[in-house]
Design an enzyme around this catalytic site. Structure first.
Site, PDB file in Angstrom:
ATOM      1  N   CYS A 157     -68.868 -66.520  18.161  1.00 32.54           N
ATOM      2  CA  CYS A 157     -68.082 -65.434  17.577  1.00 32.54           C
ATOM      3  C   CYS A 157     -66.673 -65.432  18.176  1.00 32.54           C
ATOM      4  CB  CYS A 157     -68.755 -64.093  17.852  1.00 32.54           C
ATOM      5  SG  CYS A 157     -67.793 -62.671  17.294  1.00 32.54           S
ATOM      6  N   GLU A 187     -74.519 -64.528  26.556  1.00 36.27           N
ATOM      7  CA  GLU A 187     -73.072 -64.395  26.401  1.00 36.27           C
ATOM      8  C   GLU A 187     -72.377 -64.295  27.753  1.00 36.27           C
ATOM      9  OE1 GLU A 187     -69.768 -61.179  25.025  1.00 36.27           O
ATOM     10  OE2 GLU A 187     -71.624 -61.210  23.832  1.00 36.27           O
ATOM     11  N   CYS A 288     -65.524 -55.638  21.248  1.00 37.17           N
ATOM     12  CA  CYS A 288     -65.749 -56.103  19.879  1.00 37.17           C
ATOM     13  C   CYS A 288     -65.670 -54.939  18.899  1.00 37.17           C
ATOM     14  CB  CYS A 288     -67.126 -56.772  19.801  1.00 37.17           C
ATOM     15  SG  CYS A 288     -67.680 -57.131  18.137  1.00 37.17           S
ATOM     16  N   ASN A 319     -76.754 -55.157  21.834  1.00 38.28           N
ATOM     17  CA  ASN A 319     -76.066 -54.105  21.071  1.00 38.28           C
ATOM     18  C   ASN A 319     -77.062 -53.135  20.446  1.00 38.28           C
ATOM     19  OD1 ASN A 319     -76.097 -54.607  17.859  1.00 38.28           O
ATOM     20  ND2 ASN A 319     -76.127 -56.586  18.875  1.00 38.28           N
TER      21      ASN A 319
END
Length: 402
Positions: A157, A187, A288, A319
């Site tokens: 991303c 991540e 984000c 998330n």
């Protein structure tokens, strides 16, 4: 290792692809049939509300697949179409959703095997195709694949890449990267691999522990033991906290990241004075947009008079967990599930608690008229949300007939 130079070299390699293969139209049709939902579109068109019988569904106004996730899944589908006979691997789950990852396996996209918490890349051969997932891969993994002569399809991303660029800036200025995230999350593992000196803090409490150490000193051995798995090799809290920069795992709560940034800013100002602040502190916005939009929509949704909340997403989706946290903090009965099969009946539901424990709750679906809040994490297809909503309608309808 000069990670910035390596990444630049990799991106100019003929074996590297980040833009897809020109099959977008065919793939879009396939994704629509497999993951999108007419029912969900109807609910959107009805101001995110749908009533059947004695059940009212209120859907968050931002939920489900974000642009980065949709892009990653589409690129994975394109890769299989472009390389119909080659062996295709993926370094981790493409996204944190079980149905999507199951679909990858059905398409014979294989996951790199893991032995003793370490990925075994020996099984990958020259000429194999390897997909890097939406939340990226560590620079060490990329180098292994590059050295093997693999074709690399990078679906990382762009928001994650933005964080990588930020820690590169920290490194160039000899700032220690303070990364707000979970040190085990893929991540954050990837982000820390691009950093120089780094320290990963999970929450405000850990941030306060670090800032107290900066101002007042403390037990060095205790500090190193506390962050043993969350700091760079050779980390020295007495030297490596003189200059700090803030970064984050993109799926963490925006408010928490902002608070952590502020506490470090105040700490460095207090220790070094306002005129020298920029020499000791850096903070770039790496939050984000999609994660924030879903959190804001959830905050708005929980202001409604809800009888219960269903939060849909992979159990390892950070998330989604953050969305569940919002419901929990407001004492709304809420259930984090990853698929419709978790709903056993109107009496019983299997769900994940914030502790990570999988539990079964009885009598979860109230009798009579109810208002159910629904949201889903950024890796959840609309089709999964539809299945769960239809299940709730069916259970309540059946109960009314008894």
């Amino acid at each position: 290792m000069d990670t910035k130079a390596f990444k630049r070299s990799l991106q100019h390699s003929e074996n590297y692809n980040r833009k897809g293969f020109g099959h977008q139209a065919e793939v879009a049709t396939q994704l629509q049939s497999e993951y999108q939902s007419n029912l969900i579109q109807q609910i959107r068109d009805r101001n995110y509300t749908l009533q059947r019988g004695n059940v009212t569904i209120r859907l968050a106004q931002a939920f489900g697949f974000c642009w980065g996730v949709e892009r990653a899944v589409a690129m994975a589908y394109e890769t299989r179409q472009h390389f119909p006979t080659e062996r295709i691997w993926i370094t981790n789950e493409i996204i944190h959703n079980p149905s999507v990852n199951q679909r990858m396996q059905e398409m014979e996209v294989q996951f790199i095997p893991v032995e003793a918490n370490t990925k075994d890349f020996s099984i990958v051969d020259q000429g194999d195709v390897v997909i890097l997932p939406a939340f990226g891969a560590s620079v060490q993994e990329m180098q292994i694949l590059h050295d093997k002569g693999c074709k690399i399809v990078d679906t990382t991303c762009p928001w994650v890449s933005k964080v990588w660029n930020t820690v590169e800036k920290h490194k160039k200025g000899e700032y220690t990267s303070i990364i707000h995230g979970k040190y085990k999350h893929e991540e954050t593992v990837a982000t820390s691999s691009f950093a120089g000196k780094y320290l990963i803090v999970l929450n405000l409490q850990e941030a306060e522990y670090v800032t107290n150490y900066i101002l007042n000193g403390g037990n060095r051995e205790e500090f190193l033991a506390k962050f043993a798995k969350a700091c760079s090799a050779g980390f020295d809290p007495d030297k490596d906290l003189e200059k700090v920069g803030i970064a984050n795992q993109t799926t963490m709560l925006k408010g928490d990241t902002e608070k952590i940034g502020k506490i470090f800013e105040r700490t460095m100002m207090q220790k070094y004075g306002p005129t020298a602040l920029n020499l000791h502190f850096q903070n770039f916005n790496t939050i984000c947009d999609a994660t924030q939009e879903r959190q804001d929509a959830m905050l708005e949704l929980v202001e409604d008079n809800l009888d219960l909340m269903v939060v849909i997403g992979g159990f390892n989706s950070s998330n989604t967990t953050q969305l569940q946290q919002i419901a929990f903090d407001r004492s709304i009965p809420s259930y984090h599930i990853d698929c419709v099969e978790r709903i056993k009946s109107g009496k019983s539901i299997e769900h994940r608690q914030l502790t990570g424990d999988l539990v079964t709750t009885e009598n979860w679906l109230p009798t009579g008229e109810i208002v159910v809040g629904i949201t889903s994490g950024a890796s959840t297809p609309d089709k999964v949300v539809e299945d769960i909503i239809e299940k709730i309608f069916a259970l309540k309808d059946t109960a009314a007939l008894v």
